[in-house]
Design a protein around this motif. Structure first.
Motif, PDB file in Angstrom:
ATOM      1  N   THR A   1       0.845  -1.182   0.000  1.00 32.11           N
ATOM      2  CA  THR A   1       0.000   0.000   0.000  1.00 32.11           C
ATOM      3  C   THR A   1       0.885   1.238   0.000  1.00 32.11           C
ATOM      4  O   THR A   1       1.782   1.371   0.827  1.00 32.11           O
ATOM      5  CB  THR A   1      -0.951   0.004   1.209  1.00 32.11           C
ATOM      6  N   LEU A   2       0.642   2.112  -0.980  1.00 33.55           N
ATOM      7  CA  LEU A   2       1.388   3.354  -1.119  1.00 33.55           C
ATOM      8  C   LEU A   2       0.495   4.506  -0.691  1.00 33.55           C
ATOM      9  O   LEU A   2      -0.697   4.541  -1.025  1.00 33.55           O
ATOM     10  CB  LEU A   2       1.814   3.552  -2.575  1.00 33.55           C
ATOM     11  N   THR A   3       1.053   5.459   0.016  1.00 33.48           N
ATOM     12  CA  THR A   3       0.303   6.615   0.484  1.00 33.48           C
ATOM     13  C   THR A   3       0.566   7.799  -0.433  1.00 33.48           C
ATOM     14  O   THR A   3       1.719   8.143  -0.687  1.00 33.48           O
ATOM     15  CB  THR A   3       0.698   6.970   1.929  1.00 33.48           C
ATOM     16  N   HIS A   4      -0.501   8.405  -0.955  1.00 30.96           N
ATOM     17  CA  HIS A   4      -0.361   9.580  -1.812  1.00 30.96           C
ATOM     18  C   HIS A   4      -0.968  10.828  -1.181  1.00 30.96           C
ATOM     19  O   HIS A   4      -0.559  11.941  -1.488  1.00 30.96           O
ATOM     20  CB  HIS A   4      -0.953   9.334  -3.205  1.00 30.96           C
ATOM     21  N   ASN A   5      -1.961  10.675  -0.329  1.00 32.78           N
ATOM     22  CA  ASN A   5      -2.597  11.791   0.383  1.00 32.78           C
ATOM     23  C   ASN A   5      -3.034  12.949  -0.506  1.00 32.78           C
ATOM     24  O   ASN A   5      -2.916  14.109  -0.128  1.00 32.78           O
ATOM     25  CB  ASN A   5      -1.672  12.322   1.492  1.00 32.78           C
ATOM     26  N   LEU A   6      -3.556  12.652  -1.689  1.00 32.94           N
ATOM     27  CA  LEU A   6      -4.034  13.717  -2.581  1.00 32.94           C
ATOM     28  C   LEU A   6      -5.327  14.353  -2.079  1.00 32.94           C
ATOM     29  O   LEU A   6      -5.620  15.498  -2.402  1.00 32.94           O
ATOM     30  CB  LEU A   6      -4.240  13.184  -3.997  1.00 32.94           C
ATOM     31  N   GLY A   7      -6.096  13.591  -1.319  1.00 32.39           N
ATOM     32  CA  GLY A   7      -7.350  14.126  -0.808  1.00 32.39           C
ATOM     33  C   GLY A   7      -8.396  14.279  -1.899  1.00 32.39           C
ATOM     34  O   GLY A   7      -8.188  13.879  -3.038  1.00 32.39           O
ATOM     35  N   GLY A   8      -9.496  14.847  -1.544  1.00 35.50           N
ATOM     36  CA  GLY A   8     -10.582  15.002  -2.510  1.00 35.50           C
ATOM     37  C   GLY A   8     -11.197  13.657  -2.841  1.00 35.50           C
ATOM     38  O   GLY A   8     -11.096  12.699  -2.081  1.00 35.50           O
ATOM     39  N   SER A   9     -11.812  13.584  -3.986  1.00 35.96           N
ATOM     40  CA  SER A   9     -12.489  12.362  -4.405  1.00 35.96           C
ATOM     41  C   SER A   9     -11.604  11.522  -5.325  1.00 35.96           C
ATOM     42  O   SER A   9     -11.095  12.029  -6.332  1.00 35.96           O
ATOM     43  CB  SER A   9     -13.787  12.707  -5.137  1.00 35.96           C
ATOM     44  N   ALA A  10     -11.464  10.239  -5.019  1.00 32.10           N
ATOM     45  CA  ALA A  10     -10.714   9.333  -5.889  1.00 32.10           C
ATOM     46  C   ALA A  10     -11.384   9.205  -7.254  1.00 32.10           C
ATOM     47  O   ALA A  10     -10.743   8.802  -8.226  1.00 32.10           O
ATOM     48  CB  ALA A  10     -10.579   7.959  -5.230  1.00 32.10           C
ATOM     49  N   ASP A  11     -12.655   9.565  -7.359  1.00 29.83           N
ATOM     50  CA  ASP A  11     -13.347   9.555  -8.652  1.00 29.83           C
ATOM     51  C   ASP A  11     -12.749  10.564  -9.628  1.00 29.83           C
ATOM     52  O   ASP A  11     -12.985  10.488 -10.830  1.00 29.83           O
ATOM     53  CB  ASP A  11     -14.836   9.854  -8.482  1.00 29.83           C
ATOM     54  N   ASP A  12     -11.970  11.510  -9.114  1.00 31.65           N
ATOM     55  CA  ASP A  12     -11.358  12.521  -9.973  1.00 31.65           C
ATOM     56  C   ASP A  12      -9.914  12.192 -10.338  1.00 31.65           C
ATOM     57  O   ASP A  12      -9.224  13.012 -10.936  1.00 31.65           O
ATOM     58  CB  ASP A  12     -11.388  13.889  -9.275  1.00 31.65           C
ATOM     59  N   TYR A  13      -9.420  11.013  -9.991  1.00 31.33           N
ATOM     60  CA  TYR A  13      -8.024  10.651 -10.221  1.00 31.33           C
ATOM     61  C   TYR A  13      -7.826   9.921 -11.546  1.00 31.33           C
ATOM     62  O   TYR A  13      -8.695   9.188 -12.005  1.00 31.33           O
ATOM     63  CB  TYR A  13      -7.514   9.710  -9.136  1.00 31.33           C
ATOM     64  N   PHE A  14      -6.653  10.101 -12.108  1.00 34.79           N
ATOM     65  CA  PHE A  14      -6.172   9.311 -13.236  1.00 34.79           C
ATOM     66  C   PHE A  14      -4.924   8.595 -12.739  1.00 34.79           C
ATOM     67  O   PHE A  14      -4.016   9.220 -12.181  1.00 34.79           O
ATOM     68  CB  PHE A  14      -5.827  10.213 -14.429  1.00 34.79           C
ATOM     69  N   VAL A  15      -4.858   7.259 -12.914  1.00 36.11           N
ATOM     70  CA  VAL A  15      -3.740   6.457 -12.429  1.00 36.11           C
ATOM     71  C   VAL A  15      -2.951   5.905 -13.608  1.00 36.11           C
ATOM     72  O   VAL A  15      -3.522   5.321 -14.528  1.00 36.11           O
ATOM     73  CB  VAL A  15      -4.240   5.276 -11.553  1.00 36.11           C
ATOM     74  N   ASP A  16      -1.646   6.089 -13.573  1.00 34.78           N
ATOM     75  CA  ASP A  16      -0.737   5.505 -14.560  1.00 34.78           C
ATOM     76  C   ASP A  16       0.220   4.584 -13.823  1.00 34.78           C
ATOM     77  O   ASP A  16       0.887   5.017 -12.877  1.00 34.78           O
ATOM     78  CB  ASP A  16       0.044   6.608 -15.282  1.00 34.78           C
ATOM     79  N   MET A  17       0.264   3.324 -14.219  1.00 39.13           N
ATOM     80  CA  MET A  17       1.196   2.365 -13.632  1.00 39.13           C
ATOM     81  C   MET A  17       2.110   1.841 -14.728  1.00 39.13           C
ATOM     82  O   MET A  17       1.644   1.409 -15.780  1.00 39.13           O
ATOM     83  CB  MET A  17       0.454   1.183 -12.989  1.00 39.13           C
ATOM     84  N   GLN A  18       3.406   1.894 -14.482  1.00 35.69           N
ATOM     85  CA  GLN A  18       4.395   1.345 -15.406  1.00 35.69           C
ATOM     86  C   GLN A  18       5.289   0.384 -14.639  1.00 35.69           C
ATOM     87  O   GLN A  18       5.516   0.557 -13.436  1.00 35.69           O
ATOM     88  CB  GLN A  18       5.258   2.459 -16.006  1.00 35.69           C
ATOM     89  N   TYR A  19       5.821  -0.625 -15.349  1.00 34.79           N
ATOM     90  CA  TYR A  19       6.740  -1.595 -14.755  1.00 34.79           C
ATOM     91  C   TYR A  19       8.152  -1.305 -15.241  1.00 34.79           C
ATOM     92  O   TYR A  19       8.351  -0.780 -16.332  1.00 34.79           O
ATOM     93  CB  TYR A  19       6.458  -3.020 -15.213  1.00 34.79           C
ATOM     94  N   LYS A  20       9.107  -1.762 -14.465  1.00 37.94           N
ATOM     95  CA  LYS A  20      10.496  -1.699 -14.900  1.00 37.94           C
ATOM     96  C   LYS A  20      11.174  -3.004 -14.538  1.00 37.94           C
ATOM     97  O   LYS A  20      11.071  -3.490 -13.411  1.00 37.94           O
ATOM     98  CB  LYS A  20      11.217  -0.525 -14.231  1.00 37.94           C
ATOM     99  N   TYR A  21      11.839  -3.569 -15.516  1.00 41.00           N
ATOM    100  CA  TYR A  21      12.645  -4.770 -15.299  1.00 41.00           C
ATOM    101  C   TYR A  21      14.005  -4.492 -15.917  1.00 41.00           C
ATOM    102  O   TYR A  21      14.087  -4.265 -17.123  1.00 41.00           O
ATOM    103  CB  TYR A  21      12.001  -5.997 -15.945  1.00 41.00           C
ATOM    104  N   GLY A  22      15.045  -4.442 -15.101  1.00 40.05           N
ATOM    105  CA  GLY A  22      16.341  -3.999 -15.600  1.00 40.05           C
ATOM    106  C   GLY A  22      16.191  -2.552 -16.005  1.00 40.05           C
ATOM    107  O   GLY A  22      15.712  -1.722 -15.233  1.00 40.05           O
ATOM    108  N   SER A  23      16.573  -2.217 -17.225  1.00 44.62           N
ATOM    109  CA  SER A  23      16.405  -0.840 -17.702  1.00 44.62           C
ATOM    110  C   SER A  23      15.199  -0.705 -18.628  1.00 44.62           C
ATOM    111  O   SER A  23      14.985   0.345 -19.219  1.00 44.62           O
ATOM    112  CB  SER A  23      17.675  -0.386 -18.433  1.00 44.62           C
ATOM    113  N   ASN A  24      14.393  -1.746 -18.757  1.00 40.51           N
ATOM    114  CA  ASN A  24      13.261  -1.742 -19.677  1.00 40.51           C
ATOM    115  C   ASN A  24      11.971  -1.372 -18.970  1.00 40.51           C
ATOM    116  O   ASN A  24      11.584  -1.995 -17.989  1.00 40.51           O
ATOM    117  CB  ASN A  24      13.094  -3.121 -20.322  1.00 40.51           C
TER     118      ASN A  24
END
Length: 189
Positions: A10-33
């Motif tokens: 679990t990561l804490t971001h503490n942006l507050g407000g409504s999570a309905d207004d969020y855009f989430v981008d998740m990227q992976y990294k393996y080595g340098s890729n």
């Protein structure tokens, strides 16, 4: 860094407000890729990749997004997401928002009319879904098919997740897989 098969982080971001207004981008990294291979997670069956990766669970997914935290999970046999980066923005008002919409698992595809016009090749589509057990999530984003030994027999041969297709300048089509319970409601922006 996430260990494969580790418990959820679990990561804490503490942006507050409504999570309905969020855009989430998740990227992976393996080595340098940097990659998104098996984004949302995938479970291979007994005959995946000519036996090379039989019964492996790979990729990573996020879930349980709220106004202060997000939970990230790397699958047990994953090779692609040794490091994960999560970026969250408060979305400006989107040009289209379907609102949270219920879709029946395994029913016919559902087409939503957005009527935005213009060049749909320039659109950014944000699809999120939610369920009571995973909250707002993207688990099995794009759909997944489990094999005969998935989840130690608990979900054998099931089809889960949700995907979008057939985007044009007036509509987008959604399909929720037949045995899905991760995408009880979906939102397209």
């Amino acid at each position: 860094s996430l260990g494969a098969g580790a418990s959820a982080t679990t990561l804490t971001h503490n942006l507050g407000g409504s999570a309905d207004d969020y855009f989430v981008d998740m990227q992976y990294k393996y080595g340098s890729n940097i990659n998104r291979r098996y984004y949302g997670g995938a479970d291979f069956g007994a005959t995946a990749f000519s036996g090379i990766r039989e019964d492996d669970r790979v990729g990573a997914y996020w879930r349980s997004l709220n106004s202060s935290t997000i939970t990230v999970f790397r699958r047990a046999e994953d090779d692609y997401a040794s490091q994960v980066r999560i970026r969250i923005w408060r979305m400006p008002k989107p040009d289209y928002d379907s609102g949270w919409t219920g879709l029946t698992a395994g029913a016919a595809a559902t087409t939503l009319s957005h009527n935005l016009g213009g060049n749909y090749l320039d659109y950014l589509v944000d699809m999120q879904y939610k369920s009571s057990s995973n909250g707002v999530n993207q688990r099995y984003y794009g759909g997944a098919d489990f094999g005969a030994t998935a989840f130690n027999g608990d979900r054998e041969d099931e089809r889960v997740g949700l995907y979008w297709r057939s985007l044009n300048n007036s509509a987008i089509t959604l399909f929720r897989r037949a045995e899905d319970d991760y995408a009880v409601e979906v939102r397209i922006r």
